[in-house]
Design an enzyme around this catalytic site. Sequence first.
Site, mmCIF file in Angstrom:
data_model
loop_
_atom_site.group_PDB
_atom_site.id
_atom_site.type_symbol
_atom_site.label_atom_id
_atom_site.label_comp_id
_atom_site.label_asym_id
_atom_site.label_seq_id
_atom_site.Cartn_x
_atom_site.Cartn_y
_atom_site.Cartn_z
ATOM 1 N N LYS A 76 0.861 -1.182 0.000
ATOM 2 C CA LYS A 76 0.000 0.000 0.000
ATOM 3 C C LYS A 76 0.899 1.233 0.000
ATOM 4 C CE LYS A 76 -3.845 2.058 2.676
ATOM 5 N NZ LYS A 76 -4.717 1.919 3.860
ATOM 6 N N SER A 151 -9.787 2.239 3.126
ATOM 7 C CA SER A 151 -8.874 2.961 2.275
ATOM 8 C C SER A 151 -7.938 2.060 1.471
ATOM 9 C CB SER A 151 -8.030 3.911 3.131
ATOM 10 O OG SER A 151 -7.164 3.176 3.983
ATOM 11 N N SER A 175 -10.114 -0.165 7.264
ATOM 12 C CA SER A 175 -9.496 0.011 5.949
ATOM 13 C C SER A 175 -8.847 -1.247 5.350
ATOM 14 C CB SER A 175 -8.441 1.121 6.007
ATOM 15 O OG SER A 175 -9.071 2.374 5.965
#
Lengths: 484, 485
Positions: A76, A151, A175
Site C-alpha cells: 500500500k 482505504s 481500511s
Amino acid sequence: MHNFTLAELINGLRSNKFSSVELTQHFLNRIKELNGDYNAIITTTASQALESAISADQRLANGNAPEMCGIPILHKDIFCTNGVRTSCGSKMLDNFIPPYNATVVENFENDGAVMLGKTNMDEFAMGSSNETSFYGPVNNPWALDCVPGGSSGGSAAAISARLAPGATATDTGGSIRQPAALCGISGLKPTYGRVSRWGMIAFASSLDQAGPMARTAEDCAILLNAMASFDEKDSTSVNEPIPNYRSKLDNPINGLKIGIPREYFSEGLHSGTEQAVRNSLVELQNLGAKLIDIKLPSSHLSVPAYYVIAPAEASANLSRFDGVKYGYRCEDPKDLEDLYRRSRSEGFGEEVQRRIMIGTYCLSAGYYDAYYGKAQQVRKLIQQDFSNAFKSVDLIMGPTCPSPAFKFGAKGNDPVAMYLEDIYTIATNLAGLPGMSIPCGQVDGKPVGLQIIGNYFNEERILNVAHQFQQSTDWHNHMPSELA
Amino acid sequence: MSWETVIGLEVHVQLATKTKIFSGSSTRFGASPNTQACAIDLAMPGTLPVLNKQAVNYAIMFGLAIDAEIEQKSVFERKNYFYPDLPKGYQTTQLEKPIVGPGRVVIPLADGTTKAIRIHHAHLEEDAGKSIHDGDIPIGVSGVDLNRAGTPLIEIVSEPDMRSSDEAVAFAKKLHSIVTSIGICDGEMSQGSMRFDVNVSVRPSGSSALGIRTETKNLNSFKFMEEAIQLEVDRQIDLIEDGGKVTQETRLYNGDTKISKPMRSKEEANDYRYFPCPDLLPVIVSDQTLDELRSSLPELPDARKSRFTQQYLLSDYDAEILASDTSNAEFFESVAEKTKNPKLAANWVMGDLTARLNMENKNISNSPVSSSQLAGLILRISDNTISNKMAKQVFDAIWLGEGNADEIIEARGLKQLSDSGSLEKIVTEVIEANPAMVTDYVNSDESKRKKKMGGFMGQIMKASRGQANPQQVNQILLEKLNELI
C-alpha cells in the site's frame, strides 16, 4: 500462475515449477495488461522487482530461504519505500521519495519478497471507497462501476484481480476489512502493536495498524509471519512472542464459542448481506462451533467516538505537511502564512481537509472535554464491552460492513453515510483488537465479508477458524466474472 | 504610591544528553546547519519518536534535587502550532501530568537571610530548531536549521514568589548552580543552555491581588534578565500612574538596544490544542529507579555551602560563592586540602584566579593554572618564602606556562629575604644614607610617623630588589627609628 494461492506459489518455487523471475515477470505483465482497468496500482517498480527476483532465485537455490523469498507482493502506498515514491494517495506527497523503508517493507525485503509496486488508496487513508485518492478511484473487479472499499482499495482490488498474490494494507477504522469484504478477499487487521508502524504514514496513531491481504486465510498467516515484529523504533510496538501463524491453521474448531453481537445485525444491514453471514455461521456450527448471543451495548457510540479521536489525531499528524520541508509547495508564496494556507489547501483533498477541520475543532479550547475527552471515555466503554464478551466467547463474528460494494458517487455527497460503512469495524480499532474479513457469500454477484474478531494477540485463533471455514467452503476461490 | 513587584520565572534548561530526546541525533552545539537532524528530527512521514531514557533520568534528578514530588506516570502531549522551525507542526511536551511536581529552591538574599521560592512543576519537552535570516541566506529568504530541534529540555515553572529583580537573578543563579552541580546541564548560557521567560506584574504595596502580568521571553543571561525586569517594572508603574492599564502580552527584550517590545497579546495567543501524544507511552518511573537516582545524586550546592562553612570555617558569603559551582568548589577543595590553608585558598580562587579567568574569558575547568600549581604558590606564601606582591608575579608566570611556583621563584631569584641579619644591614644602610628623612621622622608628630616610614620602606625594598620580607622590615625599621628618637 496468478491463480495459485501464495502458499501454492511458495511450493512451486521450491519444487522448481517456476523461478521467481518468471513469477515476477508474469505478474508484471499482468499488471501492465490489466491495471488500466482497475487503477489499483499507482507505481510499478518493474526493474527493481526483477533484480530482487534474481537475488531471490539465488537465495532459493542456496536453500534455507525464508518462506516469502521470491514471492511478488504489493505495498500500500502508505508504507515508505526507500527510493520509491510514497504518495499516501495525496497530491501533497506526489513528489515524495523517502530515503528509508517502513519496518514492514524492510521485513519483507529481508525475507527476499519481491515488491511489484505500490497500491492506490484513499488520500492519507481517509475514506471507505477509494474515491478520495489523488490518483483517481479504484474500480472493483467484481463490478467496475462499483467502489472497491477503502482505504486499502488498491491492495484489495489488486489481489481480487490476481495482480499479485498478496499485499500489505493498513486499517484505522476498517481500511483492511471493508475493502477485503467488498473485493471478496481475506484481510486481517492484527492487534494494535503487533506490526510496527515505523515508516507507515500516520493517519490516527492510536488506531493505525498494518496487516496482510490475500485470497486465503493461510496466505494471510504467511504474510503476517513476515510482517509481525517487535520494533524499538515504534514505542507502541508490543514485545509479545510471535507464533508461527501457520502452525495452528489445521486445528479442529470443535467446541469453539462464537459470540454473535445482536448490535451487528441491526437496522441498516442489507438483508442479502445478513443472509450470507447467517449462512456462514450455520456452516461454522456444522464444523462444531457454538453460537452464543452477546451484547456489545456501547457499539452505537463507536462511530461518533471514532470520528472525534481519528480526526483529532490526524489534525496533528498532518501538520508536518506544511510546504516547508518536503512534499507539495504552492507557487510563489507571498509570505509564510500564504505558503501554509495555499500549500495545504492545494495539496490536500476535500475529505482530508474536512477531517483536519473536524479534528482541530474537537481539540479547541472549550470543546476538548465535550468531544475528545468524552470520546476517550467511550473508548474505554467499548474496550470493556469486548473484555466482558471475551469472558464467555472465543471469537466474535458478524458482517464486516452493512452492504456489498456500492456505485461510485453513491455516498460521495454524504460523509456520514460513508462513515457508517465502517460501523462494524471501527469498534475493534478503538479497542485495539484483531479482526479479519473473509469472503462468505455473495449478493447480486458481489462478495460479502464475514468479520471475525479475536481477543488481544489471538490472531492465531482467528486465522485457524478462517482457514477451517475456507477448507469447507469455496467463497474465497470465486473469481470476478470478467477474469474467469 | 509605592508598588510591589511580583515575578515568576519559566526556565528552559537544555539537558546534557548526548542524543536528542526522541531521536539518535547528536545534540552537540555549533555544528553546520542541519548536519545533526535525522529523519525523525525533520518530521519525515512515517517516522516515530523513541524517548531518551537519560533525559527522563535527568529530569527526575532535578526533581529530587529540589525536593519535588516525582510523577511516577507522566504523559507527553502535543502542543500544536505552525512555525517553520517546528517540523512536526507540534511540540512534544508535557502539560497535565508533568514529570516533576511541586518543589522548592532556597535563594540567598542581600541581607544575609534566605527565601524559599516554590516551584510549580517542571516538565520534559523538545526544543525547536532555529530560523536563520542572515549569514549565507540570501535577502528575502529565511533558512531553517534543525540541529537544535529535538534537544531535550526541562521547563521549570516557578510560582510568582519573587519580589525584585535581585531575587529573580538569585533564583536563576541558584537554578544554574543546581543543574550544573548535578550534571544535567552544561550551564553554557551563551549557547542557550539556559533561557529565561520572566512574568512580571506590579501591585500597590500591601495589596494581595495580582496585577496584570506580561511575559518577557527568551532572556539568555542573568544581566539581560535583570535589565529586562527593571525596564518592565518601570514601564508598568509609569503606565499605571499615568492612568493606563497593563495589557497581558508577550514581550521581547533586546539586550543590545535595551529596548523591549510587545510580541503578541493575549487575544492573538494561539490555541495550542494540547492532547496526549499517541506515539508515546506514558512514562512510568519505578520506585527502584527513584531510589537509584536519589542515591546517585552528587552533593547539592546548599549542602556543600554549609559543609564549607563548617569544615573550612569560610564565611557564608565565601562559602556561597565557592559552593555554587561544582568545578569551582572542587578546585577550591583541592587547593585547600593541599595547602591546609582554606582561607588563603578561598581568597586566591575567588580573587586573582577568578578575575584572571573572567578577563580572558576562560573558566575554571580550562584554567591555565592548575589546582596543584595554585596550592604550590600558596604554600610559598604561607611559609614566607615570597611576599604577596611577589606571589602575584609568580601567579602571572604560572599562568603563562613558565612552570610551578618553586621553579619560577628559583629561576627569577624571587626568594623573600627573611634573614634578620641581612635585613638589619640593609635597614641600617638606608637609615644612614638618609639623615634628612631621619630628622624629619624624629621631628614629626607620633601620629604622622607611620606615614613617614613609607619613604624608608620604598628604599629598603629597592635596595633588596623587592625581596625583603615587608613585615620583618617594618618591624626592624620601627625599632631602629625609635632608637633614634
